[in-house]
Design a protein around this motif. Sequence first.
Motif, PDB file in Angstrom:
ATOM      1  N   PRO A  11      -5.658   4.575   9.927  1.00 25.56           N
ATOM      2  CA  PRO A  11      -4.653   3.512  10.043  1.00 25.56           C
ATOM      3  C   PRO A  11      -5.267   2.152   9.716  1.00 25.56           C
ATOM      4  O   PRO A  11      -6.477   2.045   9.505  1.00 25.56           O
ATOM      5  N   GLU A  12      -4.424   1.126   9.705  1.00 22.55           N
ATOM      6  CA  GLU A  12      -4.896  -0.238   9.434  1.00 22.55           C
ATOM      7  C   GLU A  12      -6.014  -0.599  10.424  1.00 22.55           C
ATOM      8  O   GLU A  12      -5.952  -0.242  11.594  1.00 22.55           O
ATOM      9  N   GLY A  13      -7.023  -1.322   9.922  1.00 19.80           N
ATOM     10  CA  GLY A  13      -8.076  -1.846  10.790  1.00 19.80           C
ATOM     11  C   GLY A  13      -8.980  -0.783  11.405  1.00 19.80           C
ATOM     12  O   GLY A  13      -9.548  -0.984  12.475  1.00 19.80           O
ATOM     13  N   SER A  14      -9.135   0.351  10.716  1.00 19.83           N
ATOM     14  CA  SER A  14      -9.962   1.415  11.296  1.00 19.83           C
ATOM     15  C   SER A  14     -11.439   1.269  10.911  1.00 19.83           C
ATOM     16  O   SER A  14     -12.272   2.066  11.350  1.00 19.83           O
ATOM     17  N   ILE A  49      -0.444  -2.598  -9.836  1.00 17.71           N
ATOM     18  CA  ILE A  49       0.506  -1.814  -9.030  1.00 17.71           C
ATOM     19  C   ILE A  49       0.265  -2.123  -7.548  1.00 17.71           C
ATOM     20  O   ILE A  49       1.207  -2.259  -6.766  1.00 17.71           O
ATOM     21  N   ARG A  50      -1.001  -2.280  -7.186  1.00 19.38           N
ATOM     22  CA  ARG A  50      -1.349  -2.632  -5.794  1.00 19.38           C
ATOM     23  C   ARG A  50      -0.641  -3.922  -5.363  1.00 19.38           C
ATOM     24  O   ARG A  50      -0.127  -4.007  -4.252  1.00 19.38           O
ATOM     25  N   SER A  51      -0.617  -4.916  -6.258  1.00 16.92           N
ATOM     26  CA  SER A  51       0.004  -6.169  -5.804  1.00 16.92           C
ATOM     27  C   SER A  51       1.484  -5.982  -5.523  1.00 16.92           C
ATOM     28  O   SER A  51       2.009  -6.595  -4.593  1.00 16.92           O
ATOM     29  N   GLN A  73      -0.623   4.808  -9.805  1.00 18.13           N
ATOM     30  CA  GLN A  73      -1.976   4.236  -9.784  1.00 18.13           C
ATOM     31  C   GLN A  73      -3.023   5.335  -9.595  1.00 18.13           C
ATOM     32  O   GLN A  73      -4.117   5.269 -10.134  1.00 18.13           O
ATOM     33  N   ARG A  74      -2.650   6.405  -8.871  1.00 17.89           N
ATOM     34  CA  ARG A  74      -3.617   7.499  -8.623  1.00 17.89           C
ATOM     35  C   ARG A  74      -3.913   8.273  -9.894  1.00 17.89           C
ATOM     36  O   ARG A  74      -5.044   8.706 -10.120  1.00 17.89           O
ATOM     37  N   SER A  75      -2.889   8.449 -10.716  1.00 18.00           N
ATOM     38  CA  SER A  75      -3.083   9.176 -11.963  1.00 18.00           C
ATOM     39  C   SER A  75      -4.096   8.444 -12.848  1.00 18.00           C
ATOM     40  O   SER A  75      -5.035   9.049 -13.397  1.00 18.00           O
ATOM     41  N   ASP A  99      -4.493  11.460   1.153  1.00 15.15           N
ATOM     42  CA  ASP A  99      -4.010  11.612   2.533  1.00 15.15           C
ATOM     43  C   ASP A  99      -3.278  10.378   3.034  1.00 15.15           C
ATOM     44  O   ASP A  99      -2.465  10.486   3.957  1.00 15.15           O
ATOM     45  N   SER A 100      -3.535   9.207   2.430  1.00 14.90           N
ATOM     46  CA  SER A 100      -2.721   8.031   2.772  1.00 14.90           C
ATOM     47  C   SER A 100      -1.279   8.282   2.345  1.00 14.90           C
ATOM     48  O   SER A 100      -0.342   7.938   3.069  1.00 14.90           O
ATOM     49  N   SER A 101      -1.090   8.882   1.175  1.00 13.12           N
ATOM     50  CA  SER A 101       0.280   9.188   0.737  1.00 13.12           C
ATOM     51  C   SER A 101       0.931  10.205   1.670  1.00 13.12           C
ATOM     52  O   SER A 101       2.137  10.156   1.927  1.00 13.12           O
ATOM     53  N   MET A 102       0.124  11.152   2.157  1.00  9.30           N
ATOM     54  CA  MET A 102       0.651  12.167   3.078  1.00  9.30           C
ATOM     55  C   MET A 102       1.095  11.506   4.388  1.00  9.30           C
ATOM     56  O   MET A 102       2.189  11.766   4.897  1.00  9.30           O
ATOM     57  N   ALA A 103       0.214  10.644   4.946  1.00 12.52           N
ATOM     58  CA  ALA A 103       0.506  10.045   6.259  1.00 12.52           C
ATOM     59  C   ALA A 103       1.558   8.937   6.160  1.00 12.52           C
ATOM     60  O   ALA A 103       2.477   8.878   6.982  1.00 12.52           O
ATOM     61  N   TYR A 104       1.432   8.076   5.151  1.00 16.44           N
ATOM     62  CA  TYR A 104       2.331   6.915   5.070  1.00 16.44           C
ATOM     63  C   TYR A 104       3.685   7.291   4.453  1.00 16.44           C
ATOM     64  O   TYR A 104       4.726   7.019   5.037  1.00 16.44           O
ATOM     65  N   GLN A 105       3.638   7.867   3.233  1.00 16.30           N
ATOM     66  CA  GLN A 105       4.919   8.171   2.574  1.00 16.30           C
ATOM     67  C   GLN A 105       5.498   9.507   3.070  1.00 16.30           C
ATOM     68  O   GLN A 105       6.695   9.619   3.319  1.00 16.30           O
TER      69      GLN A 105
HETATM   70  P1  TYD Z   1      -5.402  -1.996   2.129  1.00 13.21           P
HETATM   71  O1  TYD Z   1      -5.487  -3.478   2.210  1.00 13.21           O
HETATM   72  O2  TYD Z   1      -6.329  -1.302   1.204  1.00 13.21           O
HETATM   73  O3  TYD Z   1      -5.468  -1.401   3.583  1.00 13.21           O
HETATM   74  P2  TYD Z   1      -6.764  -1.156   4.403  1.00 13.21           P
HETATM   75  O4  TYD Z   1      -7.575  -2.404   4.277  1.00 13.21           O
HETATM   76  O5  TYD Z   1      -6.245  -0.896   5.785  1.00 13.21           O
HETATM   77  O6  TYD Z   1      -7.373   0.047   3.747  1.00 13.21           O
HETATM   78  O7  TYD Z   1      -3.900  -1.645   1.793  1.00 13.21           O
HETATM   79  C1  TYD Z   1      -3.493  -0.425   1.407  1.00 13.21           C
HETATM   80  C2  TYD Z   1      -2.185  -0.140   2.051  1.00 13.21           C
HETATM   81  O8  TYD Z   1      -1.498   0.819   1.276  1.00 13.21           O
HETATM   82  C3  TYD Z   1      -2.319   0.427   3.442  1.00 13.21           C
HETATM   83  O9  TYD Z   1      -1.320  -0.139   4.259  1.00 13.21           O
HETATM   84  C4  TYD Z   1      -2.002   1.895   3.262  1.00 13.21           C
HETATM   85  C5  TYD Z   1      -1.103   1.925   2.072  1.00 13.21           C
HETATM   86  N1  TYD Z   1      -1.144   3.152   1.266  1.00 13.21           N
HETATM   87  C6  TYD Z   1      -0.059   4.020   1.306  1.00 13.21           C
HETATM   88  O10 TYD Z   1       0.934   3.762   2.000  1.00 13.21           O
HETATM   89  N2  TYD Z   1      -0.093   5.164   0.556  1.00 13.21           N
HETATM   90  C7  TYD Z   1      -1.158   5.494  -0.254  1.00 13.21           C
HETATM   91  O11 TYD Z   1      -1.157   6.538  -0.921  1.00 13.21           O
HETATM   92  C8  TYD Z   1      -2.270   4.577  -0.281  1.00 13.21           C
HETATM   93  C9  TYD Z   1      -3.454   4.879  -1.143  1.00 13.21           C
HETATM   94  C10 TYD Z   1      -2.220   3.429   0.503  1.00 13.21           C
END
Ligand code: TYD
Length: 211
Positions: A11-14, A49-51, A73-75, A99-105
Amino acid sequence: MKGLFITFEGPEGSGKSTQIKLLRQFLAERGHDVVTTREPGGTAAGDRIRSVLLDKDCGSLEPETELFLMLAQRSEHLKKVILPALKAGKTVLCDRYFDSSMAYQGYARGLGIERVRSVHEAFLPGFLPDLTVLLRIAPEVGLERARHGGAKQLDRMESEAIDFHRKVLAGYDLVAAEESDRFVIVEADGQPEKMADRIAAEISRRFEELS
Ligand code: TYD
């Protein structure tokens, strides 16, 4: 020497970036050629894409939009950075990945963990990491850290309600339980150096298994 593809999740801030730095140092001292990278990002297009993904001005995005942007972006990242580095024998340390995509999306946004997995299997052959370090932290504690005592503005994802962040942690726990061989689970509320020792020991063991 064969390289490993190691991802860091949580999670955030881990505290992923600190642990990546310490592991990179540990591996480099032992002669490994190490590449560090991150998602979303890792390529010029991926950073754009990140922005979009993190910009609060984009407001709420449809869960599918978020997933497809993550996949886009992953591709780029997988094919242009990660797989070529592994092919050259390097070890790749990636800050967030599949796994971020699994947990978040998949879990927190409700798209479904299995659907997120199947879209990866369909479009991104060779995508699975060898090993994933999951840094577990209570969302309240992690978000407070991410704020850096109020010095840092929270991004679009970090600004989600606490319930969303609780679901993210629950999603990670589900995914890690399903694939326990791939995961190293670390409670991220301890001393960073102690956590780093545990991670280094586990990763050394996996390298031994490989050789
Ligand atoms: P980031 O600033 O890199 O977060 P952190 O510093 O906590 O690693 O921001 C990435 C954000 O994108 C974070 O909130 C998690 C999210 N994210 C997804 O929701 N799905 C994904 O597949 C990825 C790669 C990231």
